[in-house]
Motif scaffolding. Structure first.
Motif, PDB file in Angstrom:
ATOM      1  N   GLY A  94      42.377  25.490  41.494  1.00 13.91           N
ATOM      2  CA  GLY A  94      41.711  26.297  40.099  1.00 13.91           C
ATOM      3  C   GLY A  94      41.768  27.733  40.411  1.00 13.91           C
ATOM      4  N   LEU A  95      41.966  28.322  41.562  1.00 13.44           N
ATOM      5  CA  LEU A  95      42.073  29.612  41.946  1.00 13.44           C
ATOM      6  C   LEU A  95      43.356  30.111  41.732  1.00 13.44           C
ATOM      7  CD1 LEU A  95      40.356  31.833  43.270  1.00 13.44           C
ATOM      8  CD2 LEU A  95      41.213  31.150  45.616  1.00 13.44           C
ATOM      9  N   ILE A  96      43.661  31.225  41.005  1.00 14.32           N
ATOM     10  CA  ILE A  96      44.736  31.935  40.821  1.00 14.32           C
ATOM     11  C   ILE A  96      45.072  32.961  42.088  1.00 14.32           C
ATOM     12  CG2 ILE A  96      45.978  33.386  39.391  1.00 14.32           C
ATOM     13  CD1 ILE A  96      44.336  32.494  36.794  1.00 14.32           C
ATOM     14  N   CYS A  97      46.097  32.817  42.735  1.00 15.48           N
ATOM     15  CA  CYS A  97      46.521  33.467  43.882  1.00 15.48           C
ATOM     16  C   CYS A  97      47.642  34.106  43.910  1.00 15.48           C
ATOM     17  CB  CYS A  97      46.478  32.720  44.963  1.00 15.48           C
ATOM     18  SG  CYS A  97      45.023  31.523  45.282  1.00 15.48           S
ATOM     19  N   PRO A 134      40.268  35.593  35.916  1.00 16.57           N
ATOM     20  CA  PRO A 134      39.428  34.730  36.918  1.00 16.57           C
ATOM     21  C   PRO A 134      39.178  33.250  36.718  1.00 16.57           C
ATOM     22  CG  PRO A 134      37.866  35.781  35.391  1.00 16.57           C
ATOM     23  CD  PRO A 134      39.320  36.149  34.857  1.00 16.57           C
ATOM     24  N   PRO A 135      38.999  32.539  38.021  1.00 22.56           N
ATOM     25  CA  PRO A 135      38.959  33.147  39.385  1.00 22.56           C
ATOM     26  C   PRO A 135      40.161  33.476  40.041  1.00 22.56           C
ATOM     27  CG  PRO A 135      38.527  30.913  39.411  1.00 22.56           C
ATOM     28  CD  PRO A 135      38.723  31.067  37.878  1.00 22.56           C
ATOM     29  N   LEU A 181      37.749  37.519  42.647  1.00 18.30           N
ATOM     30  CA  LEU A 181      37.010  37.867  41.710  1.00 18.30           C
ATOM     31  C   LEU A 181      36.797  36.638  40.862  1.00 18.30           C
ATOM     32  CD1 LEU A 181      38.960  41.245  40.764  1.00 18.30           C
ATOM     33  CD2 LEU A 181      36.798  40.950  41.866  1.00 18.30           C
ATOM     34  N   VAL A 182      35.436  36.626  40.505  1.00 18.29           N
ATOM     35  CA  VAL A 182      35.020  35.553  39.455  1.00 18.29           C
ATOM     36  C   VAL A 182      34.592  36.211  38.297  1.00 18.29           C
ATOM     37  CG1 VAL A 182      34.696  33.828  41.263  1.00 18.29           C
ATOM     38  CG2 VAL A 182      32.804  35.160  40.362  1.00 18.29           C
ATOM     39  N   SER A 183      34.369  35.403  37.275  1.00 21.21           N
ATOM     40  CA  SER A 183      33.751  35.580  35.924  1.00 21.21           C
ATOM     41  C   SER A 183      32.465  36.417  36.064  1.00 21.21           C
ATOM     42  CB  SER A 183      33.976  34.675  34.923  1.00 21.21           C
ATOM     43  OG  SER A 183      33.184  35.016  33.783  1.00 21.21           O
ATOM     44  N   GLN A 194      34.542  43.789  34.141  1.00 25.94           N
ATOM     45  CA  GLN A 194      33.573  43.733  35.378  1.00 25.94           C
ATOM     46  C   GLN A 194      33.736  42.150  35.750  1.00 25.94           C
ATOM     47  OE1 GLN A 194      29.908  45.224  34.699  1.00 25.94           O
ATOM     48  NE2 GLN A 194      30.679  47.160  36.003  1.00 25.94           N
ATOM     49  N   PHE A 195      33.865  42.124  37.023  1.00 26.92           N
ATOM     50  CA  PHE A 195      33.891  40.650  37.620  1.00 26.92           C
ATOM     51  C   PHE A 195      32.744  40.985  38.867  1.00 26.92           C
ATOM     52  CE2 PHE A 195      37.936  41.942  35.978  1.00 26.92           C
ATOM     53  CZ  PHE A 195      38.170  40.709  35.287  1.00 26.92           C
ATOM     54  N   PHE A 196      32.174  39.896  39.423  1.00 26.88           N
ATOM     55  CA  PHE A 196      31.771  39.447  40.474  1.00 26.88           C
ATOM     56  C   PHE A 196      32.661  39.324  41.685  1.00 26.88           C
ATOM     57  CE2 PHE A 196      27.815  38.600  38.208  1.00 26.88           C
ATOM     58  CZ  PHE A 196      26.794  39.337  38.760  1.00 26.88           C
ATOM     59  N   GLY A 197      32.607  39.667  42.576  1.00 30.56           N
ATOM     60  CA  GLY A 197      33.591  39.630  43.757  1.00 30.56           C
ATOM     61  C   GLY A 197      33.317  40.038  45.078  1.00 30.56           C
ATOM     62  N   ALA A 198      34.280  40.071  45.924  1.00 25.59           N
ATOM     63  CA  ALA A 198      33.818  40.199  47.291  1.00 25.59           C
ATOM     64  C   ALA A 198      35.456  40.377  48.127  1.00 25.59           C
ATOM     65  CB  ALA A 198      33.273  39.141  48.264  1.00 25.59           C
ATOM     66  N   GLN A 199      35.428  41.093  49.511  1.00 28.51           N
ATOM     67  CA  GLN A 199      36.554  41.306  50.023  1.00 28.51           C
ATOM     68  C   GLN A 199      36.606  40.543  51.167  1.00 28.51           C
ATOM     69  OE1 GLN A 199      38.400  45.291  48.822  1.00 28.51           O
ATOM     70  NE2 GLN A 199      36.258  45.908  49.400  1.00 28.51           N
ATOM     71  N   LEU A 200      37.699  39.982  51.652  1.00 28.06           N
ATOM     72  CA  LEU A 200      37.884  39.329  52.853  1.00 28.06           C
ATOM     73  C   LEU A 200      38.891  40.273  53.865  1.00 28.06           C
ATOM     74  CD1 LEU A 200      37.965  37.062  50.557  1.00 28.06           C
ATOM     75  CD2 LEU A 200      37.703  35.544  52.649  1.00 28.06           C
TER      76      LEU A 200
END
Length: 136
Positions: free
Chosen positions: A19-22, A32-33, A62-64, A121-127
């Motif tokens: 389900g994760l678009i990459c 998203p996601p 990034l997620v909704s 806008q999205f909730f997200g983080a970086q790796l």
């Protein structure tokens, strides 16, 4: 080290998460996601005779932003150290990234919060992913 192959390898590994678009690149718009390789830094000539280069890839997930609690719970699943939705586990499932490098590993998560991409806008983080490979 072939940078395009490294980016493609990171996206291919992340696709193990259902389900994760990459994507191996930063998209114009986000559905998203979504996971993508956003930026990278290269340190050349870390060993004699072009023997080793080091690359640090900054990847973003990034997620909704539709519902705060649900969005952050989903994001937290992607940021765990293990499990079926763990990006760390997925990205390290083939540490050579399909033969694009000698080794890679996720070193940290940072920048947890709201991200603006385009007009949304999205909730997200970086790796941060540390990659080593031949300089030739």
């Amino acid at each position: 080290m072939d940078i395009e192959a490294v980016r493609s390898g990171l996206a291919a590994n992340a696709k193990a998460i259902t389900g994760l678009i990459c994507l191996p690149y930063t998209p114009d718009s986000v559905t998203p996601p979504m996971f993508f390789v956003a930026e990278y830094e290269i340190d050349f000539d870390r060993a004699f005779g072009r023997g080793l280069d080091e690359l640090t890839a900054t990847c973003r997930v990034l997620v909704s932003h539709a519902t705060d609690k649900q969005a952050q719970a989903k994001l937290d699943q992607y940021l765990t150290g293990g499990g079926p939705r763990s990006l760390k586990a997925a990205l390290q499932s083939d540490r050579t990234l399909g033969g694009a490098c000698d080794d890679s590993r996720v070193t940290r998560v940072f920048g947890y919060g709201l991200y603006e991409h385009g007009t949304s806008q999205f909730f997200g983080a970086q790796l941060s992913v540390h990659v080593i490979g031949s300089g030739a």
